[in-house]
Design an enzyme around this catalytic site. Structure first.
Site, PDB file in Angstrom:
ATOM      1  N   CYS A   1      -1.426   6.157   9.767  1.00  0.00           N
ATOM      2  CA  CYS A   1      -0.229   5.521  10.337  1.00  0.00           C
ATOM      3  C   CYS A   1      -0.596   4.211  11.021  1.00  0.00           C
ATOM      4  O   CYS A   1      -1.504   4.161  11.841  1.00  0.00           O
ATOM      5  CB  CYS A   1       0.394   6.401  11.400  1.00  0.00           C
ATOM      6  SG  CYS A   1       1.052   7.914  10.789  1.00  0.00           S
TER       7      CYS A   1
ATOM      8  N   GLU B   1       0.840  -1.197   0.000  1.00  0.00           N
ATOM      9  CA  GLU B   1       0.000   0.000   0.000  1.00  0.00           C
ATOM     10  C   GLU B   1       0.876   1.249   0.000  1.00  0.00           C
ATOM     11  O   GLU B   1       1.973   1.251   0.545  1.00  0.00           O
ATOM     12  CB  GLU B   1      -0.906  -0.002   1.228  1.00  0.00           C
ATOM     13  CG  GLU B   1      -1.915  -1.141   1.158  1.00  0.00           C
ATOM     14  CD  GLU B   1      -2.951  -1.100   2.271  1.00  0.00           C
ATOM     15  OE1 GLU B   1      -4.108  -1.371   1.962  1.00  0.00           O
ATOM     16  OE2 GLU B   1      -2.601  -0.805   3.414  1.00  0.00           O
TER      17      GLU B   1
END
Ligand code: SAH
Length: 331
Positions: A324, A83
């Site tokens: 994150c 990703e």
């Protein structure tokens, strides 16, 4: 795009040298097909088409967050998936968060990528193609952060090759490239010597060894004192500002003792060269809860009261699992 391969190929197959610059221009414009390389004769396009794929990914899927952040899932030639995230942390400034490994061997307790385990390291091409991908979709890319899947200092060979390509071919200024690490002392020192102009961020997340060991297995190999010595050496070499990332997890590392320990730990560093970025824990189904926003704000104030520069990270892309610690692929 495997630039080394193409450069060699052009040299050894009696093609004019400027064909390589034409390819570089094409990539800078976000072209991702041999056919799209402006100025190349059909013969050369066909030749390469049969030898090597233009990009290291074969398929892509994109999700867009309500905050404008985009996440892409790229499928690589061997079927593995990674990703990459495109975000706008400041208005008009587009930053790409790139992955350097499929999965991650560090297995931090709070991180979704760690839970996937480690599949393999990425090649330099697979790393830089993440920037090419976003450019090919018509996006501006002004900076790059190595904060996606993986640990950059566990794959230095490819990461360093990728940094050179991002700087020399993609035209990203060194000060617009940041590397984030869980803290491997020897690699921190080596990075400072090799790339004194780049930015370094260190995922600290705890300022006492027992808490850090619980959260980050790497802390069992390297104490906070060792990490501190490496960072001080790094700062002496680079004189650049160093970023400490501190993830706040409810009841785990966010109490008054943890606050005091952080301030005490940071005393060893020149104040003007450090900055603390507080990250509110993003949900990853790993059983932790985020610290309440009011306490995150209190942490920031506490640090500032102790003359430590601090900010709270914007949690971009949460609704698309692009924030994150949320990057993970299914297979
Ligand atoms: N391995 C490198 C690069 C990954 S960066 C490193 O450890 O720095 C990803 C950043 O997001 C790191 O600071 C990481 O600790 C943080 N992170 C991981 N899980 C998170 C979560 N659930 N919520 C918020 N941040 C997280």
């Amino acid at each position: 795009m495997n630039f080394d391969f193409i450069e060699q190929y052009i040299k050894t197959h009696q093609h004019e040298n400027f064909r390589y610059s034409q390819l570089v221009h094409a990539v800078q414009k976000g072209i991702t097909t041999w056919d799209g390389v402006l100025g190349w004769p059909d013969g050369l396009k066909n030749e390469l088409q049969n030898i090597i794929p233009f990009t290291s990914y074969t398929a892509s899927q994109v999700w867009t967050s309500t905050d404008g952040t985009k996440k892409a899932l790229l499928t690589l030639q061997d079927g593995q998936q990674i990703e990459t995230v495109l975000m706008e942390p400041k208005s008009g400034h587009w930053s790409v968060c790139i992955s350097c490994e499929v999965g991650c061997p560090m297995n931090c307790a709070f991180c979704a990528t760690g839970k996937m385990g480690f599949k393999r390291a990425l090649t330099a091409e697979e790393i830089t193609d993440q920037v090419l991908f976003w450019r090919s979709e018509g996006n501006e890319v002004n900076s790059v952060v190595f904060m996606g899947m993986g640990e950059p200092f566990h794959n230095t060979k490819s990461v360093y090759q990728a940094i050179d390509v991002l700087r020399d071919i993609y035209g990203l200024g060194q000060r617009h490239i940041s590397v984030s690490t869980c803290g491997i002392p020897a690699e921190i020192v080596a990075f400072g010597e090799k790339y004194p102009q780049l930015n370094l961020a260190i995922s600290l997340h705890a300022a006492t060894d027992p808490v850090r060991k619980e959260l980050m297995p790497i802390a069992r190999n390297h104490s906070l004192e060792e990490v501190k010595q490496a960072l001080l050496t790094y700062l002496r070499t680079t004189k650049r500002q160093l970023m400490f990332e501190y993830l706040l997890i409810n009841g785990v590392n966010d109490g008054p003792k943890d606050q005091q320990a952080l301030v005490a730990y940071l005393q060893a560093f020149p104040k003007q060269l450090i900055h603390v970025n507080l990250i509110r824990y993003n949900q990853t189904y790993r059983g932790f809860e985020p610290t309440p926003v009011s306490r995150v704000k209190h942490w920031k104030q506490w640090l500032i009261t102790h003359s430590i520069s601090a900010s709270i990270r914007k949690n971009l892309g949460m609704d698309i699992q692009g924030a994150c610690g949320q990057l993970a692929t299914a297979n």
